[in-house]
Design a protein around this motif. Sequence first.
Motif, PDB file in Angstrom:
ATOM      1  N   PHE A  81     -15.441 100.977  47.447  1.00 40.80           N
ATOM      2  CA  PHE A  81     -14.859  99.740  46.918  1.00 40.80           C
ATOM      3  C   PHE A  81     -13.683 100.034  45.986  1.00 40.80           C
ATOM      4  O   PHE A  81     -12.685  99.308  45.965  1.00 40.80           O
ATOM      5  N   ALA A  82     -13.792 101.114  45.221  1.00 40.57           N
ATOM      6  CA  ALA A  82     -12.671 101.523  44.360  1.00 40.57           C
ATOM      7  C   ALA A  82     -11.436 101.817  45.213  1.00 40.57           C
ATOM      8  O   ALA A  82     -10.314 101.420  44.866  1.00 40.57           O
ATOM      9  N   LEU A  83     -11.647 102.491  46.328  1.00 45.26           N
ATOM     10  CA  LEU A  83     -10.533 102.804  47.229  1.00 45.26           C
ATOM     11  C   LEU A  83      -9.944 101.541  47.840  1.00 45.26           C
ATOM     12  O   LEU A  83      -8.722 101.402  47.953  1.00 45.26           O
ATOM     13  N   LEU A  86      -9.936  98.523  46.574  1.00 45.77           N
ATOM     14  CA  LEU A  86      -9.154  97.817  45.551  1.00 45.77           C
ATOM     15  C   LEU A  86      -7.840  98.544  45.265  1.00 45.77           C
ATOM     16  O   LEU A  86      -6.787  97.920  45.123  1.00 45.77           O
ATOM     17  N   ALA A  87      -7.917  99.863  45.163  1.00 45.81           N
ATOM     18  CA  ALA A  87      -6.715 100.640  44.837  1.00 45.81           C
ATOM     19  C   ALA A  87      -5.664 100.481  45.930  1.00 45.81           C
ATOM     20  O   ALA A  87      -4.475 100.306  45.644  1.00 45.81           O
ATOM     21  N   ARG A 118      -4.154  96.847  45.946  1.00 46.96           N
ATOM     22  CA  ARG A 118      -3.261  96.533  44.828  1.00 46.96           C
ATOM     23  C   ARG A 118      -2.282  97.661  44.523  1.00 46.96           C
ATOM     24  O   ARG A 118      -1.617  97.657  43.499  1.00 46.96           O
ATOM     25  N   ARG A 119      -2.196  98.625  45.435  1.00 51.67           N
ATOM     26  CA  ARG A 119      -1.194  99.700  45.370  1.00 51.67           C
ATOM     27  C   ARG A 119      -1.264 100.452  44.040  1.00 51.67           C
ATOM     28  O   ARG A 119      -0.255 100.815  43.440  1.00 51.67           O
ATOM     29  N   LEU A 120      -2.489 100.687  43.592  1.00 54.64           N
ATOM     30  CA  LEU A 120      -2.716 101.187  42.245  1.00 54.64           C
ATOM     31  C   LEU A 120      -2.190 102.612  42.035  1.00 54.64           C
ATOM     32  O   LEU A 120      -1.489 102.890  41.056  1.00 54.64           O
ATOM     33  N   THR A 121      -2.518 103.525  42.947  1.00 54.13           N
ATOM     34  CA  THR A 121      -2.089 104.909  42.726  1.00 54.13           C
ATOM     35  C   THR A 121      -0.579 105.035  42.871  1.00 54.13           C
ATOM     36  O   THR A 121       0.065 105.789  42.146  1.00 54.13           O
ATOM     37  N   GLY A 130       0.849  93.037  46.420  1.00 55.69           N
ATOM     38  CA  GLY A 130      -0.213  93.648  47.219  1.00 55.69           C
ATOM     39  C   GLY A 130      -1.043  92.594  47.921  1.00 55.69           C
ATOM     40  O   GLY A 130      -0.679  91.412  47.960  1.00 55.69           O
ATOM     41  N   VAL A 182      -3.809 106.305  50.346  1.00 54.25           N
ATOM     42  CA  VAL A 182      -4.461 106.926  49.185  1.00 54.25           C
ATOM     43  C   VAL A 182      -5.503 107.901  49.730  1.00 54.25           C
ATOM     44  O   VAL A 182      -6.315 107.516  50.567  1.00 54.25           O
TER      45      VAL A 182
END
Lengths: 326, 327
Positions: free
Chosen positions: A110-112, A114-115, A118-121, A143, A283
Amino acid sequence: MPKPKALVTRAIPQEALELVAARAEMDVWPHDEPPDPVTLRRMAARADGILTNIMDRIDANLFNAAPNLKVVSQMAVGLDNIDVAEATRRRIPVGYTPGVVSNATADQAFALLLAAARRLTEAERWVRKGGWKIAFHPLFWLGAEVHQATIGIIGMGSIGLEMAKRARGFDMRILYYSRTRKPEAEALYDMEFTDMPTLLAESDFVSLHVPLTPETHHLISANELAQMKPTAILVNAARGPVVDPTTLYQALRDKTIAAAALDVTSPEPIDPNDPLLTLENLVVAPHLGSSTVRTRTRMAVLAAQNLVAGLEGRPLPRCANPQVYP
Amino acid sequence: MPIPKVFIARRIFQEALDMISAEADVELWSDELPPPYETLLQKVANVDGLLCLLTDKIDAQLMDAAPNLRSISQIAVGFENIDVEEATRRGIPVGYTPGVLTGTTADMAFALLMAAARRLVEGAEAVRAGKWKTWHPLHYLGPDVFGGTLGILGMGRIGLEMAKRAQGFDMPILYYDVYRRPKDVEKQYNMTYAPIDTVLRQSDFVSVHVNLTPETYHLISHHELHLMKSNAVLINAARGPVIDPAALYLALKEGQIGFAALDVTEPEPITMDDPLLTLDNCIIVPHIASASVPTRLRMSTMAAENLLAGLNGQPMPNCVNPEVYEK
């Protein structure tokens, strides 16, 4: 009677080491990188039991080199590095650690998700490189929406179920495909059972939670990727070879899907020159599905318990090949 | 009646531009950087309406420079850049875009929480740099999200959405707000109301969801960070100045808390020599909590609707100072 000899192929949490040391003469490989196959065979030569992880190749060659071996205890839920059929033929029980990793692995998946959504990394890297020069712009870094989106879960085992539970808190529509239908879970998490083509065509997020078997090897390849939405995001926290990396690269490069987030790769670790690593819409985490303090401790303790049981000739608490027992 | 003149301080979605252009004479600031204040003063001289952002200072001097101004429409849920009292005194309605970004912002706050817990940025960057050599039972270990206690400071719309997401992870919730939520809501989301110090002391994750006001400026500083668990994760997707950045740096460096994940900073953008950028246990994204395609599109069209309503002398659908209509 002399203590049995146990080989532990990597440093593991102290609590587990103490369990083994209390019952066996213990040899722990001290380095971060795994022993090469020749070294592993040499170290295993006199071992009565071996505590392994996914990086260690446990095959007929290893068994031949370790005539005293009475137990293989894997600190993982997956066993694709172990020739279990060969172990069974030799009546060597193989332990594993199911159950304890489900929550941590679903969290990581789930962390992946979301990341990637939302283009987190990507955004974090941009800030660190000094790219953030404008405080705010309404059209930057847009995103995908996670809440109320459709998630397609492939494989509804214990980790798939935990994914469904997490998706409920985000008000997601949940589709799933699995060998076995789960009517109770369908009602509990308001999920719809579909065939693969429907799941691939309708999902905003496709998350893989199948074990690696001959049937699931390259389960996601060109044909499946082509059925996904151009805005869709693929999440793999299962096993690398479930996705065909060459066609995934093409799909991401050509934007036939929007992004992917992988906790596992094929091969593993990924080659630093793999073209996948040149993509911004990908990611990759270094196989961290179970990497929480509590989960790794539970896994190691369970693996130690399996190992000790095997050394003492008792049935393993968690055995992958119980047919070795009469 | 002449066609009203409008200044739009940044590029927004075409759908919204088209709505405004259909009724007004539009000047669009198309640079990516905001217009400098002096430029903004000139640009508004003859306008009837202004569509602005958090980065544009809208004060009495600006209103003096724009004698025809009768509609201010902010494309954001916050409006600390606008002197709303002054606008009210002059009878100018101020529009904003509440509600639409609630779910999207909570998604981002939760993404930050999970990325911090699971050391995702660190892991992903190691892979990208070719440093992933092996799997190891003791590498990259973080706290469990599942079952961890989530502390929420500020139980408004976004705080409540955080609580809802936390349900899927079986997280007990402690929260503090000036206003307590009704008992049935507390029960629904497994939330316990507690003093701020208790929330800080007992939470594995502390997520800040307050507005920026004089009372919440540096709400989290040395004292508060000291109360937190040594492995706690602090998340801020609210406003940068709610956290004292110097105190945060010290707390992260000295291990008073485990990790911070920030969508907002003080100042914004963060300066490249900010010591927070030297830490491995701090991740920072560039104020993108509301940055999803559907949300930003809705924000753009809402801001356009507010702007046009103001120009047409109709009540704005979402107005910060509806008292202007009472006169």
